[in-house]
Motif scaffolding. Structure first.
Motif, PDB file in Angstrom:
ATOM      1  N   ASN A  20       4.907 -15.561  -5.483  1.00  0.00           N
ATOM      2  CA  ASN A  20       4.015 -15.768  -6.619  1.00  0.00           C
ATOM      3  C   ASN A  20       4.369 -17.004  -7.428  1.00  0.00           C
ATOM      4  O   ASN A  20       3.584 -17.447  -8.275  1.00  0.00           O
ATOM      5  CB  ASN A  20       4.010 -14.543  -7.532  1.00  0.00           C
ATOM      6  N   ASP A 168      -2.052 -13.908  -5.984  1.00  0.00           N
ATOM      7  CA  ASP A 168      -0.765 -13.229  -5.920  1.00  0.00           C
ATOM      8  C   ASP A 168      -0.586 -12.433  -4.633  1.00  0.00           C
ATOM      9  O   ASP A 168      -1.543 -12.036  -3.968  1.00  0.00           O
ATOM     10  CB  ASP A 168      -0.609 -12.277  -7.112  1.00  0.00           C
ATOM     11  N   SER A 179      -0.583 -13.255   1.119  1.00  0.00           N
ATOM     12  CA  SER A 179      -0.258 -14.179   0.031  1.00  0.00           C
ATOM     13  C   SER A 179      -0.673 -15.591   0.416  1.00  0.00           C
ATOM     14  O   SER A 179      -0.801 -15.915   1.594  1.00  0.00           O
ATOM     15  CB  SER A 179       1.251 -14.169  -0.241  1.00  0.00           C
TER      16      SER A 179
END
Length: 359
Positions: A20, A168, A179
């Motif tokens: 992230n 995210d 992701s």
């Protein structure tokens, strides 16, 4: 000694935080700080170079140096042009895909902080079928909700600011990690976990192990080229991602026969040295680790090429993770492939320890 591996809850927390974080090519420091902080407990020494490649070292006094490597940088965009109306046109930073851009949220990194925006696109009602336009690098644009160039500049936006996606990490149906930037932060996770396994299993290496998280792979393997000159390794085992060719619209005759969930991918290419590749294959066979094979006819397109042909030549190998939807914000890897790749490299390092470094 462990002969298996599964991702722990603490490791998963690190992976989520790492994925992230932002680490666009040329500005990888945020992701690198998270990676360094995690690996710090498992290595004896950490060093970084001028452009931000990070290295954790185990047994730093050994003259024989073996690298395990991934790259931290993710694809992104640059602000390239701001119209008088405050609309922003972009330039690639790495292999960013223009076709996925329309309707995506973005973050512009400025000296004043983040500026949020969207890749806009004309509504279907306004597009004439006879003149249908498709997303291209020439026509995709970012709207940050201003009405003039002056307003954009006052927010801190200028030509050269980096643009990233905010999407995210999440887990899909218990098996898939999803992701942006799995290419190749999943490799950074893998090599960090190997360092952790070495420490937890009290493995005494007879060679220096350099755990390298390189920068700027997406724009020409540049971080690997620089750090290879610095470390001057004897051997390098590189991790990266490769295409799951069971995804729609991919030709297996061209891209190979690779599927998520069937294990790590061992590469064949001129830059991949036969002896180390065969050692990896023999290790996989002896430990009953399922693996796949992939041919790259000239170049692997990974940091393997940078290490293999640096200095006087470096014994190099490539172990890849099957990945779906490369260079999108929904890249996918199978949890089992990640775990088996960690185990395969860990076991290979022990085989090297036994075969090449006998007291």
């Amino acid at each position: 000694m462990k002969s298996n591996y599964s991702i722990s809850s603490d490791s998963l927390k690190f992976l989520k935080k790492y994925l992230n974080s932002s680490s666009p090519t040329g500005c990888e420091s945020e992701g690198q700080k998270i990676w360094i902080n995690y690996i710090n407990s498992y290595v004896e020494k950490i060093q970084t170079d001028l452009y931000g490649t990070a290295v954790g070292i185990i047994n730093p006094n050994s003259t024989y140096k073996l690298i395990i490597e991934a790259h931290v940088d993710e694809i992104s965009w640059y602000v390239n042009y701001i119209t008088e109306e405050g609309i922003i046109y972009v330039s690639r930073n790495g292999g960013s895909d223009h076709q996925i851009a329309p309707s995506k949220r973005v973050i512009i990194h400025t000296e004043k902080g983040f500026v949020h925006g969207v890749f806009g696109w004309p509504a279907i009602h306004t597009r004439k079928s006879s003149e249908e336009k498709y997303p291209s690098i020439d026509n995709i644009f970012v709207d940050i909700g201003v009405s003039s160039k002056t307003e954009a500049i006052n927010l801190g936006v200028y030509v050269g600011c980096i643009i990233t996606y905010p999407d995210d990490f999440f887990i899909m149906n218990h098996n898939y990690f999803v992701s942006r930037a799995l290419d190749n932060k999943i490799g950074g996770f893998i090599i960090a976990e190997i360092a952790k396994m070495i420490m937890e299993n009290d493995v005494h290496l007879k060679f220096g192990l350099y755990i390298v998280n390189s920068v700027q792979e997406e724009v020409g393997l540049r971080g690997a080229k620089m750090i290879s000159q610095t470390i001057q390794p004897n051997m390098a085992i590189v991790t990266d991602v490769t295409h799951d060719t069971y995804s729609p619209m991919i030709d297996k005759k061209i891209q190979g026969d690779i599927k998520c969930g069937l294990g790590p991918v061992i590469g064949y290419a001129p830059s991949i040295q036969k002896n180390i590749r065969e050692l990896i294959i023999n290790t996989a066979d002896s430990k009953k680790i399922l693996f796949q094979r992939l041919v790259s006819s000239r170049y692997t397109g990974t940091d393997t090429d940078a290490f293999a042909y640096s200095n006087k030549g470096v014994t190099s190998a490539l172990i890849s993770i099957p990945l779906k939807y490369m260079h999108t914000t929904v890249e996918m890897v199978h949890k089992k492939d990640v775990e088996k790749t960690i185990l395969l490299i860990f076991e290979t390092l022990q085989e090297i320890n036994k075969k090449f470094f006998i007291d």
